[in-house]
Design a protein around this motif. Structure first.
Motif, PDB file in Angstrom:
ATOM      1  N   ALA A  34      10.730   3.091 -12.912  1.00 35.43           N
ATOM      2  CA  ALA A  34       9.772   2.173 -13.539  1.00 35.43           C
ATOM      3  C   ALA A  34       9.541   1.043 -12.722  1.00 35.43           C
ATOM      4  CB  ALA A  34      10.508   1.351 -14.972  1.00 35.43           C
ATOM      5  N   GLY A  35      10.174   0.614 -11.789  1.00 37.54           N
ATOM      6  CA  GLY A  35       9.505  -0.439 -10.797  1.00 37.54           C
ATOM      7  C   GLY A  35       8.583   0.185 -10.008  1.00 37.54           C
ATOM      8  N   ALA A  36       9.069   1.546  -9.509  1.00 42.86           N
ATOM      9  CA  ALA A  36       8.037   2.062  -8.816  1.00 42.86           C
ATOM     10  C   ALA A  36       6.431   2.156  -9.075  1.00 42.86           C
ATOM     11  CB  ALA A  36       8.505   3.513  -8.470  1.00 42.86           C
ATOM     12  N   ALA A  37       6.366   2.486 -10.612  1.00 47.38           N
ATOM     13  CA  ALA A  37       5.243   2.665 -11.373  1.00 47.38           C
ATOM     14  C   ALA A  37       4.423   1.349 -11.360  1.00 47.38           C
ATOM     15  CB  ALA A  37       5.743   3.296 -12.596  1.00 47.38           C
ATOM     16  N   ILE A  38       5.414   0.219 -11.718  1.00 47.60           N
ATOM     17  CA  ILE A  38       4.709  -1.085 -11.740  1.00 47.60           C
ATOM     18  C   ILE A  38       4.287  -1.700 -10.367  1.00 47.60           C
ATOM     19  CG2 ILE A  38       5.262  -3.598 -12.216  1.00 47.60           C
ATOM     20  CD1 ILE A  38       7.250  -2.446 -14.564  1.00 47.60           C
ATOM     21  N   LEU A  39       4.985  -1.590  -9.573  1.00 49.25           N
ATOM     22  CA  LEU A  39       4.554  -2.128  -8.112  1.00 49.25           C
ATOM     23  C   LEU A  39       3.438  -1.133  -7.624  1.00 49.25           C
ATOM     24  CD1 LEU A  39       4.982  -4.132  -5.962  1.00 49.25           C
ATOM     25  CD2 LEU A  39       6.685  -2.676  -4.867  1.00 49.25           C
ATOM     26  N   SER A  40       3.463  -0.045  -7.850  1.00 54.99           N
ATOM     27  CA  SER A  40       2.326   0.950  -7.147  1.00 54.99           C
ATOM     28  C   SER A  40       1.132   0.812  -7.970  1.00 54.99           C
ATOM     29  CB  SER A  40       2.868   2.303  -7.332  1.00 54.99           C
ATOM     30  OG  SER A  40       2.807   2.843  -8.658  1.00 54.99           O
ATOM     31  N   ALA A  41       1.074   0.201  -9.014  1.00 54.44           N
ATOM     32  CA  ALA A  41      -0.034  -0.103  -9.816  1.00 54.44           C
ATOM     33  C   ALA A  41      -0.880  -1.445  -9.230  1.00 54.44           C
ATOM     34  CB  ALA A  41       0.209  -0.303 -11.483  1.00 54.44           C
ATOM     35  N   GLY A  42       0.162  -2.325  -8.824  1.00 54.49           N
ATOM     36  CA  GLY A  42      -0.274  -3.532  -8.133  1.00 54.49           C
ATOM     37  C   GLY A  42      -0.911  -3.291  -6.822  1.00 54.49           C
ATOM     38  N   ILE A  43      -0.331  -2.325  -6.244  1.00 56.84           N
ATOM     39  CA  ILE A  43      -0.553  -1.917  -4.766  1.00 56.84           C
ATOM     40  C   ILE A  43      -2.192  -1.154  -5.079  1.00 56.84           C
ATOM     41  CG2 ILE A  43      -0.295  -0.097  -2.810  1.00 56.84           C
ATOM     42  CD1 ILE A  43       2.790  -0.766  -3.403  1.00 56.84           C
ATOM     43  N   GLY A  44      -2.344  -0.328  -5.818  1.00 58.00           N
ATOM     44  CA  GLY A  44      -3.518   0.405  -5.998  1.00 58.00           C
ATOM     45  C   GLY A  44      -4.719  -0.756  -6.438  1.00 58.00           C
ATOM     46  N   CYS A  45      -4.409  -1.722  -7.336  1.00 50.75           N
ATOM     47  CA  CYS A  45      -5.364  -2.693  -7.474  1.00 50.75           C
ATOM     48  C   CYS A  45      -5.857  -3.571  -6.476  1.00 50.75           C
ATOM     49  CB  CYS A  45      -4.882  -3.641  -8.617  1.00 50.75           C
ATOM     50  SG  CYS A  45      -4.610  -2.910 -10.396  1.00 50.75           S
ATOM     51  N   PHE A  46      -4.698  -3.890  -5.434  1.00 44.41           N
ATOM     52  CA  PHE A  46      -4.898  -4.793  -4.472  1.00 44.41           C
ATOM     53  C   PHE A  46      -5.818  -3.763  -3.320  1.00 44.41           C
ATOM     54  CE2 PHE A  46      -3.668  -5.765   0.060  1.00 44.41           C
ATOM     55  CZ  PHE A  46      -4.181  -6.907  -0.143  1.00 44.41           C
ATOM     56  N   ALA A  47      -5.524  -2.473  -3.162  1.00 43.49           N
ATOM     57  CA  ALA A  47      -6.131  -1.494  -2.341  1.00 43.49           C
ATOM     58  C   ALA A  47      -7.995  -1.528  -2.801  1.00 43.49           C
ATOM     59  CB  ALA A  47      -5.693  -0.288  -2.372  1.00 43.49           C
ATOM     60  N   MET A  48      -7.960  -1.313  -4.241  1.00 41.15           N
ATOM     61  CA  MET A  48      -9.340  -1.539  -4.847  1.00 41.15           C
ATOM     62  C   MET A  48     -10.236  -2.440  -4.350  1.00 41.15           C
ATOM     63  SD  MET A  48     -11.195   0.475  -6.939  1.00 41.15           S
ATOM     64  CE  MET A  48     -12.115   0.289  -8.542  1.00 41.15           C
ATOM     65  N   GLY A  49      -9.491  -3.686  -4.436  1.00 42.47           N
ATOM     66  CA  GLY A  49     -10.126  -4.924  -4.074  1.00 42.47           C
ATOM     67  C   GLY A  49     -10.393  -5.062  -2.589  1.00 42.47           C
ATOM     68  N   VAL A  50      -9.504  -4.800  -1.678  1.00 40.99           N
ATOM     69  CA  VAL A  50      -9.745  -4.747  -0.192  1.00 40.99           C
ATOM     70  C   VAL A  50     -10.849  -3.666   0.228  1.00 40.99           C
ATOM     71  CG1 VAL A  50      -8.514  -4.154   1.970  1.00 40.99           C
ATOM     72  CG2 VAL A  50      -7.457  -5.770   0.255  1.00 40.99           C
ATOM     73  N   LEU A  51     -10.704  -2.528  -0.510  1.00 43.28           N
ATOM     74  CA  LEU A  51     -11.550  -1.700   0.041  1.00 43.28           C
ATOM     75  C   LEU A  51     -13.133  -1.908  -0.369  1.00 43.28           C
ATOM     76  CD1 LEU A  51      -9.761   1.953  -0.823  1.00 43.28           C
ATOM     77  CD2 LEU A  51     -10.517   0.922   1.715  1.00 43.28           C
ATOM     78  N   ALA A  52     -13.218  -2.688  -1.636  1.00 47.12           N
ATOM     79  CA  ALA A  52     -14.579  -3.131  -2.009  1.00 47.12           C
ATOM     80  C   ALA A  52     -14.997  -4.038  -1.229  1.00 47.12           C
ATOM     81  CB  ALA A  52     -14.371  -3.654  -3.513  1.00 47.12           C
ATOM     82  N   VAL A  53     -14.251  -5.061  -0.580  1.00 46.00           N
ATOM     83  CA  VAL A  53     -14.762  -6.056   0.406  1.00 46.00           C
ATOM     84  C   VAL A  53     -15.068  -5.646   1.463  1.00 46.00           C
ATOM     85  CG1 VAL A  53     -14.089  -8.049   1.788  1.00 46.00           C
ATOM     86  CG2 VAL A  53     -13.506  -7.945  -0.896  1.00 46.00           C
ATOM     87  N   VAL A  54     -14.146  -4.505   2.194  1.00 46.06           N
ATOM     88  CA  VAL A  54     -14.530  -4.113   3.452  1.00 46.06           C
ATOM     89  C   VAL A  54     -15.748  -3.049   3.280  1.00 46.06           C
ATOM     90  CG1 VAL A  54     -13.587  -2.338   5.022  1.00 46.06           C
ATOM     91  CG2 VAL A  54     -12.129  -4.054   3.945  1.00 46.06           C
ATOM     92  N   ALA A  55     -15.885  -2.358   2.430  1.00 48.25           N
ATOM     93  CA  ALA A  55     -17.223  -1.635   2.016  1.00 48.25           C
ATOM     94  C   ALA A  55     -18.515  -2.355   1.978  1.00 48.25           C
ATOM     95  CB  ALA A  55     -17.096  -0.706   0.975  1.00 48.25           C
ATOM     96  N   ASP A  56     -18.467  -3.497   1.196  1.00 49.44           N
ATOM     97  CA  ASP A  56     -19.422  -4.710   1.192  1.00 49.44           C
ATOM     98  C   ASP A  56     -19.954  -5.226   2.599  1.00 49.44           C
ATOM     99  OD1 ASP A  56     -21.431  -6.025  -0.098  1.00 49.44           O
ATOM    100  OD2 ASP A  56     -20.144  -7.609  -0.267  1.00 49.44           O
ATOM    101  N   GLY A  57     -18.791  -5.489   3.428  1.00 52.05           N
ATOM    102  CA  GLY A  57     -19.012  -6.034   4.592  1.00 52.05           C
ATOM    103  C   GLY A  57     -19.331  -5.267   5.874  1.00 52.05           C
ATOM    104  N   SER A  58     -19.099  -3.814   5.733  1.00 51.76           N
ATOM    105  CA  SER A  58     -19.403  -2.752   6.708  1.00 51.76           C
ATOM    106  C   SER A  58     -20.272  -1.658   6.317  1.00 51.76           C
ATOM    107  CB  SER A  58     -18.049  -2.414   7.316  1.00 51.76           C
ATOM    108  OG  SER A  58     -18.199  -1.294   8.369  1.00 51.76           O
ATOM    109  N   LYS A  59     -21.389  -1.731   7.110  1.00 51.81           N
ATOM    110  CA  LYS A  59     -22.386  -0.472   6.783  1.00 51.81           C
ATOM    111  C   LYS A  59     -21.676   0.899   7.069  1.00 51.81           C
ATOM    112  CE  LYS A  59     -26.588  -3.018   6.576  1.00 51.81           C
ATOM    113  NZ  LYS A  59     -27.993  -3.084   7.228  1.00 51.81           N
TER     114      LYS A  59
END
Length: 108
Positions: free
Chosen positions: A10-35
């Motif tokens: 259960a802890g793995a499922a919860i923490l991995s969801a947070g990691i996935g959300c964080f990855a989404m945000g980071v990738l969105a910023v990086v894709a916006d900043g680099s052609k």
């Protein structure tokens, strides 16, 4: 004698969801900043880099879930810490998906 159940999966499922959300945000910023990154993350042209950002975030989420579930499979983890870490990652990831916050990081 009190027996405790393993809460690692259960802890793995919860923490991995947070990691996935964080990855989404980071990738969105990086894709916006680099052609170059935006071009690499364009898996489907009509949606642009969002197609790759979301796909890669899902891949990262699933990979994190797999690794954590195997690592914590039969363990009892501190759920308070796991929940707090997941919430912080979720909050940061959510903020990063809003352009004003990403632009602040990129210096736009």
């Amino acid at each position: 004698m009190k027996e405790t159940l393993a809460n690692g999966p259960a802890g793995a499922a919860i923490l991995s969801a947070g990691i996935g959300c964080f990855a989404m945000g980071v990738l969105a910023v990086v894709a916006d900043g680099s052609k170059t990154v935006a071009k690499l993350l364009t898996f489907y042209a009509p949606t642009g880099p969002l197609s790759g950002v979301s796909t890669m975030a899902i891949v990262i989420w699933l990979a994190a879930w797999l690794v954590l579930a195997r690592w914590w499979g039969a363990r009892t983890v501190a759920m308070r810490r796991v929940n707090m870490a997941a919430f912080v990652l979720l909050a940061i990831g959510l903020l990063l998906t809003f352009p004003p916050f990403g632009d602040l990081l990129l210096g736009k």
